[in-house]
Design an enzyme around this catalytic site. Structure first.
Site, PDB file in Angstrom:
ATOM      1  N   GLU A 296     138.594 -32.629 -10.449  1.00  0.00           N
ATOM      2  CA  GLU A 296     139.592 -32.424  -9.396  1.00  0.00           C
ATOM      3  C   GLU A 296     140.878 -31.931 -10.048  1.00  0.00           C
ATOM      4  OE1 GLU A 296     140.049 -35.617  -6.545  1.00  0.00           O
ATOM      5  OE2 GLU A 296     141.986 -34.880  -5.893  1.00  0.00           O
TER       6      GLU A 296
ATOM      7  N   ARG B  78     145.624 -45.073  -3.002  1.00  0.00           N
ATOM      8  CA  ARG B  78     144.349 -45.417  -2.359  1.00  0.00           C
ATOM      9  C   ARG B  78     143.950 -46.855  -2.694  1.00  0.00           C
ATOM     10  NH1 ARG B  78     140.192 -43.077   0.603  1.00  0.00           N
ATOM     11  NH2 ARG B  78     141.316 -41.111   0.747  1.00  0.00           N
TER      12      ARG B  78
ATOM     13  N   GLU C 150     131.931 -40.731  -1.203  1.00  0.00           N
ATOM     14  CA  GLU C 150     132.427 -41.866  -1.974  1.00  0.00           C
ATOM     15  C   GLU C 150     132.016 -43.249  -1.460  1.00  0.00           C
ATOM     16  OE1 GLU C 150     136.363 -40.017  -1.673  1.00  0.00           O
ATOM     17  OE2 GLU C 150     136.599 -40.554  -3.778  1.00  0.00           O
TER      18      GLU C 150
HETATM   19  N1  LUZ Z   1     141.996 -36.873  -4.058  1.00  0.00           N
HETATM   20  C1  LUZ Z   1     143.241 -36.776  -3.588  1.00  0.00           C
HETATM   21  C2  LUZ Z   1     141.147 -37.804  -3.622  1.00  0.00           C
HETATM   22  O1  LUZ Z   1     143.993 -35.920  -4.036  1.00  0.00           O
HETATM   23  N2  LUZ Z   1     143.653 -37.612  -2.621  1.00  0.00           N
HETATM   24  C3  LUZ Z   1     142.857 -38.577  -2.121  1.00  0.00           C
HETATM   25  O2  LUZ Z   1     143.274 -39.320  -1.237  1.00  0.00           O
HETATM   26  C4  LUZ Z   1     141.557 -38.696  -2.641  1.00  0.00           C
HETATM   27  N3  LUZ Z   1     140.740 -39.642  -2.225  1.00  0.00           N
HETATM   28  C5  LUZ Z   1     139.536 -39.745  -2.742  1.00  0.00           C
HETATM   29  C6  LUZ Z   1     139.144 -38.854  -3.725  1.00  0.00           C
HETATM   30  N4  LUZ Z   1     139.935 -37.894  -4.152  1.00  0.00           N
HETATM   31 MO1  MOS Z   2     137.379 -37.177  -5.757  1.00  0.00          MO
HETATM   32  S1  MOS Z   2     137.439 -38.934  -6.714  1.00  0.00           S
HETATM   33  O1  MOS Z   2     137.405 -35.828  -6.618  1.00  0.00           O
HETATM   34  O2  MOS Z   2     136.775 -37.185  -4.295  1.00  0.00           O
END
Ligand code: LUZ
Ligand code: MOS
Length: 758
Positions: free
Chosen positions: A234, A312, A715
């Site tokens: 990500e 989160r 998830e």
């Molecule tokens: N990525 C993000 C995530 O930038 N914001 C989120 O709230 C999130 N939640 C789950 C996985 N990736």
């Molecule tokens: Mo995420 S932890 O790249 O949904």
């Protein structure tokens, strides 16, 4: 051969993977004049750079370029939330593995040789690895953040039992099969094109533009597919893509940078380890009155996504339970480890792990089964989360009760008790694990997506979105969307690579939202064309009202009667009559709002619910164990693709179990990763995976916020794995009822032995 075609398209990637024909970064044809990149990284966890001598390295035959922070044409900065992460270290190094210099050369060997020839002197500074120590020294990424509801301080008085404790959860390697990597190509006008293994094409585009001092339209990022990501791509695909881009931009040659497995394991961040202090207060009847918690998040050396991940965690503090008085404090601590990053669940699992720790300990104090407390406090329709949102379409209790009934839990409990009474050295453990996970990026802005749909004159359809395929099946789901809207078979639809010049300003494919957001955008684009198709068909038939037209199974129907206009014929007349066969659309999740000042609002479009029951067997002589079964009732809304969702659930469960049981990352005292290969880092294999995994999708659940009433799947199932930890603790408790075990994951067989006999 239409039927065969259909089958292939519906599992497009699966068929290619099986035949070994799908392309990943390392499969791209090698470009003429290609240079290979190698990176010099810090051998020290913390220190001042005294000398970075490159003279000798420049002389290595085949070297075409050597770049340090001083050579960066734009800004030496890749931090997204906080600008605290240089692409190449400048004055200090802050973790073992931090990039210092980039070499591009004619061969991988020459690049590696040059990297080893660089003279590096570092004056060591004391490192910090423990988040609590970092906190004591004031090394924070952002100021602490507090979520609260009710009045915790006065609520303790109402409680019959109060239990306090500490819980530790460990890091986790993402272990995507495809390591980090990118190709970069110089373009004729001074721009660059990057082929990257990233969940975030736009993130790579922005970072490369920033580093090179280019405008965004001069950086094109293309993603075909990823060999897994799990959050690890990500944010952390960025440095490698940006370095490849830097090499290509400076040398005017194509550059390839792909990490070897041990490099990938050493250089990239992991799931955040957390150390947490909790205090829980209950009535004698098991009702939870108050919960107070402090999370110390080990962020590593720079922010990366840590503040968002901590957010989160705070949202998921109370898991699947309603608790009227809550105070949760999140502290993101800066340490000298590689920056930790997004990993499936994004801080949610860390919170739920501690919530279960508190319940497990409270159950001991009240002398009841944890399930009694769990079930009594499950969220009900309309219950308010501590962040203000209410539970809508709440399926928590329905899932729980379906598990009890479907898997005959009473009988299982009896069987386990009898087994434990009869076996002195082997003990079984059983644990319910309810999950409630909020769907949407917690950063509201990111909850948008775009799509671009073309129908070609032969009636075949091309769909581009911002979604990145990483094995989760998002391509298939988007094919399903287009197939349903147009009522054409899947073989007519192709999902294109994800490219920043086709769909711009994309959010990462993350937060389980890939299919929801991009599927909705694709649906809107398809519907826009569909309206034009109906109008054209009405015109052809000489009818007034396009609403009486329907396209079904590649044919035009008028007032429910089949006409002789086929899909192909209709597309032809659209073209002949010069009507637009393309559409672009944009989707933004409605109804989201969150007030960060008050930490209250509606951050999520909806929640996913479910319950798992896990059974384990523990050999109390050896400390070894087996996860016998994980049986789940999962609320997937109206499931769009059961095969894909089942695969996601099963994979998530096994990955979750791995995090809490056998996956252990060990570091040397000076901060070097010791478990840097698969011979020393153990992940669940097919033999360790539960003998039985059953996932039953809850019927009669709808969700207007998802595509065709479905729910996100990526998830939430990961957190069913938490059940394995407490099932093992239960088994340990059956062997040593007098012991109050530490809560410290992963619970490796070694740790089990030390806890039983230490
Ligand atoms: N990525 C993000 C995530 O930038 N914001 C989120 O709230 C999130 N939640 C789950 C996985 N990736
Ligand atoms: Mo995420 S932890 O790249 O949904």
């Amino acid at each position: 051969m239409k039927s065969r075609d259909t089958r292939i398209n519906f599992s497009a990637d699966a068929a290619l993977h099986t035949r070994g024909e799908s392309h990943f970064i390392d499969d791209a044809p090698l470009a003429e004049g290609l240079l290979y990149a190698a990176v010099l990284t810090s051998p020290e966890a913390h220190g001042k750079i005294k000398n970075l001598g490159t003279k000798e390295a420049q002389k290595v035959p085949g070297v075409r370029g050597l770049f340090t922070s001083e050579d960066i044409p734009g800004e030496n900065q890749i931090g997204v939330i906080i600008p605290d992460e240089p692409l190449l270290a400048e004055d200090t190094v802050d973790y073992v593995g931090q990039p210092l210099a980039l070499v591009v050369a004619d061969s991988e060997e020459a690049a590696g040789k040059a990297v080893r020839a660089i003279q590096l002197e570092i004056e060591e500074l004391p490192p910090v690895f423990d988040p609590r120590k970092a906190f004591d020294k004031g090394f924070l990424i952002v100021p602490p953040r507090i979520f609260s509801s009710g009045d915790v301080d006065s609520a303790w008085e109402e409680c019959d039992v109060i239990v306090e404790g500490r819980a530790e959860s460990g890091p986790q390697e993402h272990l995507y099969l495809e390591t980090q990597g990118a190709h970069a190509f110089p373009l004729e006008d001074g721009g660059v094109k990057i082929i990257s293994a990233t969940q975030s094409p736009t993130g790579v585009q922005r970072a490369a533009a920033r580093v090179l001092g280019l405008s965004l339209h001069k950086v094109e990022v293309e993603v075909l597919r990823l060999g897994g990501a799990f959050g690890g791509k990500e944010e952390q695909a960025v440095p490698w893509a940006a370095m490849a881009a830097l090499g290509a931009f400076m040398s005017k040659k194509p550059v390839k940078l792909v990490l070897h497995r041990h490099e990938d394991m050493c250089l990239t961040g992991k799931r955040h380890p957390y150390s947490s202090d909790f205090k829980i207060g209950l009535k004698n009847n098991g009702e939870i009155i108050a919960y107070e918690i402090t999370f110390f998040q080990n962020a590593g050396a720079s922010a990366d996504l840590s503040p968002s991940i901590l957010g989160r965690t705070l949202f998921h503090t109370t898991g699947s339970y309603y608790i009227p008085n809550v105070r949760a404090t999140g502290i993101s601590c800066r340490t000298n480890l590689p920056p930790n990053t997004a990993c499936r669940g994004f801080g949610g699992p860390q919170a739920m792990f501690v919530m279960e720790a508190a319940i497990f300990k409270a159950a001991r104090a009240l002398d009841v089964e944890p399930a009694v407390i769990q079930k009594k406090n499950l969220l009900k329709e309309g219950d308010q989360f501590h962040y203000g949102m209410r539970a809508h379409n709440c399926q928590a209790l329905r899932c729980w009760e379906a598990v009890e009934k479907r898997y005959d839990c009473e009988k299982t409990r009896k069987r386990v008790e009898e087994f434990n009474a009869a076996n002195p050295l082997i003990k079984k453990g059983l644990y319910f694990m309810p999950v409630c996970f909020g769907i949407s990026f917690t950063n509201k802005t990111l909850n948008q997506a775009g799509a671009l749909v073309h129908i070609y004159t032969d009636g075949s359809v091309s769909v581009s979105t911002g979604a990145v395929e990483m094995g989760q099946g998002v391509k298939v789901k988007i094919i399903q969307v287009a197939s349903r809207v147009f009522s054409i078979p899947a073989h007519r639809i192709r999902i294109e690579s994800t490219n920043t010049s086709k769909v711009a300003n994309t959010s990462p494919t993350a937060a389980s939202t890939g299919a929801d957001l991009n599927g909705k955008a694709a649906e809107l684009a398809c519907r826009a064309i569909y309206m034009r198709l109906k109008k054209e068909a009405a015109d052809e038939l000489g009818k007034e009202n396009p609403d009486e037209i329907e396209i079904r199974d590649e044919a035009v129907y008028y007032q429910g009667e089949r006409t002789d206009i086929t899909w192909n014929k209709l597309i032809q007349s659209m073209y002949q009559n010069r009507i637009n066969l393309s559409a672009q659309a944009h989707y933004a999740t409605p109804g989201l709002n969150f007030d960060k000042g008050r930490e209250k609002g509606e951050p999520f479009a909806y929640h996913v619910f479910g319950t798992a029951i896990t059974e384990v067997s523990l050999d109390c002589l050896r400390g070894t164990y087996e996860i016998d079964s994980v049986q789940v009732v999962h609320d997937g809304g109206t499931v769009l693709n059961e095969l894909i969702d089942r695969g996601q659930a099963e994979g998530g469960i096994v990955q979750g179990i791995g995090w809490l049981t056998v996956e252990e990352l060990l570091y040397s005292e000076d901060g070097r990763l010791l478990t840097e290969s698969l011979s020393s880092y153990k992940v669940p294999d097919i033999y360790f995976a539960p003998e039985k995994i059953e996932v039953y999708f809850l019927p009669d659940s709808v969700n207007p916020m998802g595509i065709f009433n479905s729910k996100a799947i990526g998830e939430p199932p990961f957190m069913y794995g938490i059940g394995s930890y407490y099932a093992l603790l239960s088994a340990m408790g059956a062997f040593r009822p007098e012991r109050d075990f530490e809560i410290s994951a992963p619970l490796t067989p070694e740790k089990v032995l030390l806890s039983l006999y230490g």
